[in-house]
Design a protein around this motif. Structure first.
Motif, PDB file in Angstrom:
ATOM      1  N   ILE A 108      -4.758  45.501  47.677  1.00 48.25           N
ATOM      2  CA  ILE A 108      -6.001  46.280  47.639  1.00 48.25           C
ATOM      3  C   ILE A 108      -5.829  47.370  46.577  1.00 48.25           C
ATOM      4  O   ILE A 108      -4.754  47.556  46.021  1.00 48.25           O
ATOM      5  N   PHE A 109      -6.917  48.102  46.310  1.00 48.57           N
ATOM      6  CA  PHE A 109      -6.840  49.236  45.379  1.00 48.57           C
ATOM      7  C   PHE A 109      -6.557  50.490  46.205  1.00 48.57           C
ATOM      8  O   PHE A 109      -7.449  51.022  46.860  1.00 48.57           O
ATOM      9  N   PRO A 110      -5.300  50.984  46.203  1.00 40.80           N
ATOM     10  CA  PRO A 110      -4.914  52.024  47.156  1.00 40.80           C
ATOM     11  C   PRO A 110      -5.610  53.368  46.947  1.00 40.80           C
ATOM     12  O   PRO A 110      -5.821  54.116  47.890  1.00 40.80           O
ATOM     13  N   ARG A 111      -5.998  53.682  45.700  1.00 40.41           N
ATOM     14  CA  ARG A 111      -6.618  54.984  45.434  1.00 40.41           C
ATOM     15  C   ARG A 111      -8.120  54.975  45.679  1.00 40.41           C
ATOM     16  O   ARG A 111      -8.770  56.018  45.716  1.00 40.41           O
ATOM     17  N   GLU A 116     -15.303  51.446  48.310  1.00 34.13           N
ATOM     18  CA  GLU A 116     -15.166  51.079  46.891  1.00 34.13           C
ATOM     19  C   GLU A 116     -14.422  49.753  46.722  1.00 34.13           C
ATOM     20  O   GLU A 116     -14.756  48.957  45.845  1.00 34.13           O
ATOM     21  N   ASN A 117     -13.417  49.514  47.559  1.00 35.37           N
ATOM     22  CA  ASN A 117     -12.721  48.221  47.542  1.00 35.37           C
ATOM     23  C   ASN A 117     -13.694  47.083  47.827  1.00 35.37           C
ATOM     24  O   ASN A 117     -13.653  46.038  47.172  1.00 35.37           O
ATOM     25  N   LEU A 118     -14.571  47.297  48.796  1.00 38.44           N
ATOM     26  CA  LEU A 118     -15.549  46.263  49.155  1.00 38.44           C
ATOM     27  C   LEU A 118     -16.566  46.058  48.029  1.00 38.44           C
ATOM     28  O   LEU A 118     -16.981  44.934  47.754  1.00 38.44           O
ATOM     29  N   GLN A 119     -16.904  47.133  47.340  1.00 38.86           N
ATOM     30  CA  GLN A 119     -17.790  47.012  46.171  1.00 38.86           C
ATOM     31  C   GLN A 119     -17.146  46.144  45.088  1.00 38.86           C
ATOM     32  O   GLN A 119     -17.825  45.346  44.435  1.00 38.86           O
ATOM     33  N   MET A 120     -15.829  46.315  44.902  1.00 39.64           N
ATOM     34  CA  MET A 120     -15.115  45.512  43.897  1.00 39.64           C
ATOM     35  C   MET A 120     -15.216  44.029  44.226  1.00 39.64           C
ATOM     36  O   MET A 120     -15.396  43.188  43.347  1.00 39.64           O
ATOM     37  N   GLY A 121     -15.087  43.695  45.514  1.00 37.55           N
ATOM     38  CA  GLY A 121     -15.220  42.298  45.934  1.00 37.55           C
ATOM     39  C   GLY A 121     -16.620  41.762  45.681  1.00 37.55           C
ATOM     40  O   GLY A 121     -16.805  40.646  45.203  1.00 37.55           O
ATOM     41  N   ALA A 122     -17.618  42.595  45.964  1.00 32.54           N
ATOM     42  CA  ALA A 122     -19.014  42.174  45.817  1.00 32.54           C
ATOM     43  C   ALA A 122     -19.430  42.079  44.357  1.00 32.54           C
ATOM     44  O   ALA A 122     -20.418  41.412  44.032  1.00 32.54           O
ATOM     45  N   SER A 123     -18.696  42.726  43.454  1.00 32.33           N
ATOM     46  CA  SER A 123     -19.085  42.728  42.033  1.00 32.33           C
ATOM     47  C   SER A 123     -19.035  41.326  41.437  1.00 32.33           C
ATOM     48  O   SER A 123     -19.651  41.050  40.412  1.00 32.33           O
ATOM     49  N   MET A 124     -18.302  40.407  42.087  1.00 29.19           N
ATOM     50  CA  MET A 124     -18.218  39.022  41.609  1.00 29.19           C
ATOM     51  C   MET A 124     -19.594  38.346  41.590  1.00 29.19           C
ATOM     52  O   MET A 124     -19.842  37.470  40.783  1.00 29.19           O
ATOM     53  N   ASN A 125     -20.464  38.740  42.513  1.00 31.10           N
ATOM     54  CA  ASN A 125     -21.818  38.156  42.474  1.00 31.10           C
ATOM     55  C   ASN A 125     -22.865  39.225  42.183  1.00 31.10           C
ATOM     56  O   ASN A 125     -24.006  39.150  42.647  1.00 31.10           O
ATOM     57  N   GLY A 126     -22.448  40.242  41.428  1.00 34.57           N
ATOM     58  CA  GLY A 126     -23.393  41.250  40.943  1.00 34.57           C
ATOM     59  C   GLY A 126     -23.990  42.128  42.025  1.00 34.57           C
ATOM     60  O   GLY A 126     -25.095  42.647  41.865  1.00 34.57           O
ATOM     61  N   LEU A 127     -23.260  42.321  43.137  1.00 33.52           N
ATOM     62  CA  LEU A 127     -23.711  43.175  44.249  1.00 33.52           C
ATOM     63  C   LEU A 127     -25.071  42.726  44.810  1.00 33.52           C
ATOM     64  O   LEU A 127     -25.822  43.527  45.363  1.00 33.52           O
ATOM     65  N   MET A 162      -6.937  43.508  56.807  1.00 35.80           N
ATOM     66  CA  MET A 162      -8.354  43.312  57.119  1.00 35.80           C
ATOM     67  C   MET A 162      -9.222  43.611  55.892  1.00 35.80           C
ATOM     68  O   MET A 162     -10.174  42.880  55.585  1.00 35.80           O
ATOM     69  N   LEU A 163      -8.870  44.690  55.177  1.00 33.94           N
ATOM     70  CA  LEU A 163      -9.625  45.067  53.979  1.00 33.94           C
ATOM     71  C   LEU A 163      -9.482  44.003  52.887  1.00 33.94           C
ATOM     72  O   LEU A 163     -10.466  43.671  52.211  1.00 33.94           O
ATOM     73  N   ALA A 164      -8.291  43.459  52.727  1.00 32.51           N
ATOM     74  CA  ALA A 164      -8.074  42.416  51.708  1.00 32.51           C
ATOM     75  C   ALA A 164      -8.944  41.190  51.988  1.00 32.51           C
ATOM     76  O   ALA A 164      -9.548  40.617  51.080  1.00 32.51           O
ATOM     77  N   ALA A 168     -12.430  39.925  49.909  1.00 34.01           N
ATOM     78  CA  ALA A 168     -12.617  38.542  49.457  1.00 34.01           C
ATOM     79  C   ALA A 168     -13.945  37.979  49.960  1.00 34.01           C
ATOM     80  O   ALA A 168     -14.658  37.285  49.229  1.00 34.01           O
ATOM     81  N   LEU A 169     -14.327  38.318  51.200  1.00 31.43           N
ATOM     82  CA  LEU A 169     -15.562  37.787  51.783  1.00 31.43           C
ATOM     83  C   LEU A 169     -16.814  38.353  51.119  1.00 31.43           C
ATOM     84  O   LEU A 169     -17.870  37.726  51.137  1.00 31.43           O
ATOM     85  N   MET A 170     -16.694  39.542  50.500  1.00 35.46           N
ATOM     86  CA  MET A 170     -17.856  40.183  49.886  1.00 35.46           C
ATOM     87  C   MET A 170     -18.416  39.380  48.711  1.00 35.46           C
ATOM     88  O   MET A 170     -19.556  39.583  48.304  1.00 35.46           O
ATOM     89  N   SER A 171     -17.617  38.465  48.169  1.00 27.37           N
ATOM     90  CA  SER A 171     -18.120  37.644  47.054  1.00 27.37           C
ATOM     91  C   SER A 171     -18.808  36.364  47.552  1.00 27.37           C
ATOM     92  O   SER A 171     -19.175  35.513  46.748  1.00 27.37           O
TER      93      SER A 171
END
Length: 258
Positions: A108-111, A116-127, A162-164, A168-171
């Motif tokens: 995950i992105f620790p910082r 924001e981590n979930l946003q990164m996952g969703a960015s694969m399909n343009g949110l 769970m976050l990881a 992944a599911l956000m995409s």
């Protein structure tokens, strides 16, 4: 069951003959420098299945998972996804094909915050469906809902896993690749994670390819399984067949995983 396993690989009731493989690996060889890590792997994941790959540490399980995702690249053989040859495709293009990976070590992105981590996952399909998908993963993982504004690096190991998976599911993947989701986690958290994988498969019809050292949990969950030994697939069968096989029991199930 024969150790070659080819004759029983498709016998589970869930894997009917009509099913087309969503993911197909044929004759794949992967090298690290001059060292061969995968020695001609053949494997299928059919749509709607949970398929697990078990084996000892260092057998090549994670290498296969990473090779499917294009890093490292297969030097020989072919990998097809939904009928499309992805063997030479760059990793970022593979990620856009509705394949998501939750890599070993929970990268995950620790910082960044959980949100924001979930946003990164969703960015694969343009949110496109962000709010809807956020609600869905918060329902699956209530612990994350409580920690949306917390930095990823401050979460417990179980919460990071769970976050990881949630990221992944956000995409909205059709195929979810999970690499060692139980690694280093307390037994209770492991049960929760495997229960969620089961729900994703049964309720959402998600196809899951699971690489796992915890053979007992993985084979109980999976429709079909493969056993890898030093870069070769040595056995395959339904989860139940492999659980009951004396060789598998002796090699991977002694010591009472419950």
């Amino acid at each position: 069951m024969s150790t070659a396993g080819a004759n029983i690989a498709m016998q589970s009731p869930q894997a009917s003959a009509a099913r087309q493989p969503l993911l197909s690996v044929r004759g794949v060889k992967t090298y690290y420098g001059n060292i061969i890590a995968l020695k001609g792997v053949d494997m299928d994941v059919n749509e709607g299945e949970i398929v697990t790959l078990i084996g000892a540490n260092g057998a090549g399980k994670s290498t296969l998972m990473m090779t499917i995702f294009g890093s490292p690249r297969a030097r020989e053989g072919t990998i097809t996804y939904a009928g499309k040859d992805i063997t030479k495709m760059p990793t970022h293009e593979i990620a856009r094909l509705s394949i998501a990976q939750s890599p070993e070590g929970r990268r995950i992105f620790p910082r960044m915050t959980v949100f924001e981590n979930l946003q990164m996952g969703a960015s694969m399909n343009g949110l496109a469906h962000f709010d809807q998908d956020l609600e869905r993963v918060c329902t699956l993982f209530p612990r994350l809902k409580e920690r949306l504004q917390q930095r990823g690096g401050t979460l417990s190991g179980g919460e990071q896993q769970m976050l990881a998976i949630a990221r992944a599911l956000m995409s909205r993947p059709k195929l979810l690749l999970l690499d060692e989701p139980s690694l280093g986690l307390a037994p209770l958290i492991v049960k929760q994670i495997f229960q969620i994988i089961k729900e994703l498969n049964e309720q959402d019809g998600m196809t899951v390819f699971l690489v796992e050292q915890n053979a007992y949990h993985a084979l109980r969950l999976a429709h079909r399984g493969y056993v890898m030994v030093t870069g070769n697939i040595t056995m395959s069968g339904s989860g139940r067949e492999l659980l009951e096989d004396p060789q598998v029991r002796a090699a991977y199930l002694e010591g009472g995983h419950h």
